[in-house]
Design an enzyme around this catalytic site. Structure first.
Site, mmCIF file in Angstrom:
data_model
loop_
_atom_site.group_PDB
_atom_site.id
_atom_site.type_symbol
_atom_site.label_atom_id
_atom_site.label_comp_id
_atom_site.label_asym_id
_atom_site.label_seq_id
_atom_site.Cartn_x
_atom_site.Cartn_y
_atom_site.Cartn_z
ATOM 1 N N HIS A 150 0.820 -1.218 0.000
ATOM 2 C CA HIS A 150 0.000 0.000 0.000
ATOM 3 C C HIS A 150 0.850 1.262 0.000
ATOM 4 C CE1 HIS A 150 -4.222 1.055 0.082
ATOM 5 N NE2 HIS A 150 -3.986 2.036 0.941
ATOM 6 N N HIS B 215 -11.236 7.951 -3.895
ATOM 7 C CA HIS B 215 -11.698 8.410 -2.589
ATOM 8 C C HIS B 215 -13.068 9.076 -2.727
ATOM 9 C CE1 HIS B 215 -7.312 8.715 -0.903
ATOM 10 N NE2 HIS B 215 -7.795 7.491 -0.863
ATOM 11 N N TYR C 255 -2.287 13.488 2.212
ATOM 12 C CA TYR C 255 -1.009 13.533 1.490
ATOM 13 C C TYR C 255 -0.438 14.947 1.433
ATOM 14 C CZ TYR C 255 -2.532 8.889 0.171
ATOM 15 O OH TYR C 255 -2.967 7.588 0.219
#
Length: 338
Positions: free
Chosen positions: A282, A308, A317
């Site tokens: 991941h 998402h 992020y």
């Protein structure tokens, strides 16, 4: 793997045929098309709940017993927040979908919240160092996951029909939340993916010559189109080199590549590259998102590529970038520069 409890109505809830409770649970899970991993998890927690209370039937228990079981998981077994949520989801499903009891207290049951963690992200140089040490199918799959942002199982479950090499497009079917999305196929992977299709076609042709059962198809497609699983379009892009028994149907057929093959290969490559960060498959997805934002891609585009539902999930992020970009200066640097 966690599915939100789904409310059923009498119109979409056929009578259960099984007599035993756990068999009824399995029957309902399969009717609602939940994954095998979800089925295994829900059966595990339902069985654990029943045994915790001395093999009492759930219909004879209620809020106090559910809370006692979940409290035991938290205080005695010290399970993680995600595990606690999974156990609660299993019990909600058991009561609503199998026993047919939708009690008001279940909607008010306290759900723990997981702390927001900053994901581990590799630099571009670190990604290059890891990928340079990976070869063959696992190397190609790792490059595909980093180059597209797909999750591990999305890459493994990729079908031939969903790979459009001329247009450099991949359609990700029934991703997390049951949604489809489209991602780019990196230009540099066009030729390697074509070669992978040639390898997969040879395996498919051998299976057809041997009259093997077709690959698994989603939901009730095999009943509507019985031969769909035998067609090239539905074959895996990354097929397993060996046949295996389907745990649900008992049919011996070709499955996709086993996920632990990539996990082991990546772990070895990370060790050989001398990277001390915690790295999982991941992490490639986290690195994909971070590097896109770092390169100037707008956050909405990254959100769509990752699949998402909420942009706030993608925003995590940006926190990585704020510090990594060096825009916030430490007061120690200012002190020593004075």
């Amino acid at each position: 793997m966690n599915h939100p409890p789904r409310r059923s109505t009498s119109a979409d809830r056929p009578p259960l045929q099984s007599k035993r409770l756990l068999d009824q649970l399995r029957e309902r899970i399969r009717y609602l098309h939940y994954s095998l991993k979800t089925e295994e998890a829900y059966l595990f927690w339902s069985r654990a709940y029943i045994r915790f209370h001395g093999v009492r039937h759930p219909k004879d228990m209620g809020a106090a017993e559910v809370e006692a079981f979940l409290t035991h998981l938290t205080n005695v077994r010290r399970v993680s927040v995600s595990t606690h949520k999974q156990a609660l989801s299993a019990l909600l499903f058991l009561y609503r979908e199998v026993i047919g009891v939708d009690l008001p207290w279940m909607n008010e049951m306290a759900r723990p919240t997981a702390p927001r963690r900053i994901p581990s992200v590799l630099t571009i140089d670190e990604v290059a160092a890891v990928l340079s040490r990976m070869e063959g199918e696992t190397g190609l799959l790792a490059r595909l996951l980093y180059g597209t942002g797909m999750r591990l199982m999305e890459g493994l479950r990729l079908r031939v029909k969903d790979l459009d090499i001329p247009r450099k497009v991949i359609t990700v079917r029934e991703a997390k939340g049951g949604k489809d999305r489209v991602v780019m196929l990196p230009q540099v992977l066009a030729t390697p993916m074509s070669a992978q299709l040639d390898k997969a076609h040879a395996i498919w042709a051998a299976d057809r010559a041997a009259q093997q059962s077709g690959v698994e198809t989603p939901h009730a497609l095999d009943r509507k189109y019985p031969r769909a699983g035998q067609t090239w379009a539905w074959f895996w892009v990354f097929p397993s080199p060996t046949l295996a028994t389907d745990p649900r149907s008992g049919v011996i057929r070709r499955h996709h590549l086993y996920e632990q093959r990539l996990q082991r290969a990546l772990k070895l490559a990370v060790t050989e590259a001398g990277i001390a960060k915690p790295v999982s498959v991941h992490t490639l997805r986290h690195s994909f998102a971070t590097h896109l934002l770092q390169g100037g891609t707008d956050i909405r585009t990254v959100q769509e590529l990752l699949g998402h539902s909420d942009v706030s999930t993608t925003m995590i992020y940006t926190h990585v970038l704020k510090i990594a970009a060096g825009t916030t200066r430490s007061p120690l640097d200012a002190l020593l520069a004075a």
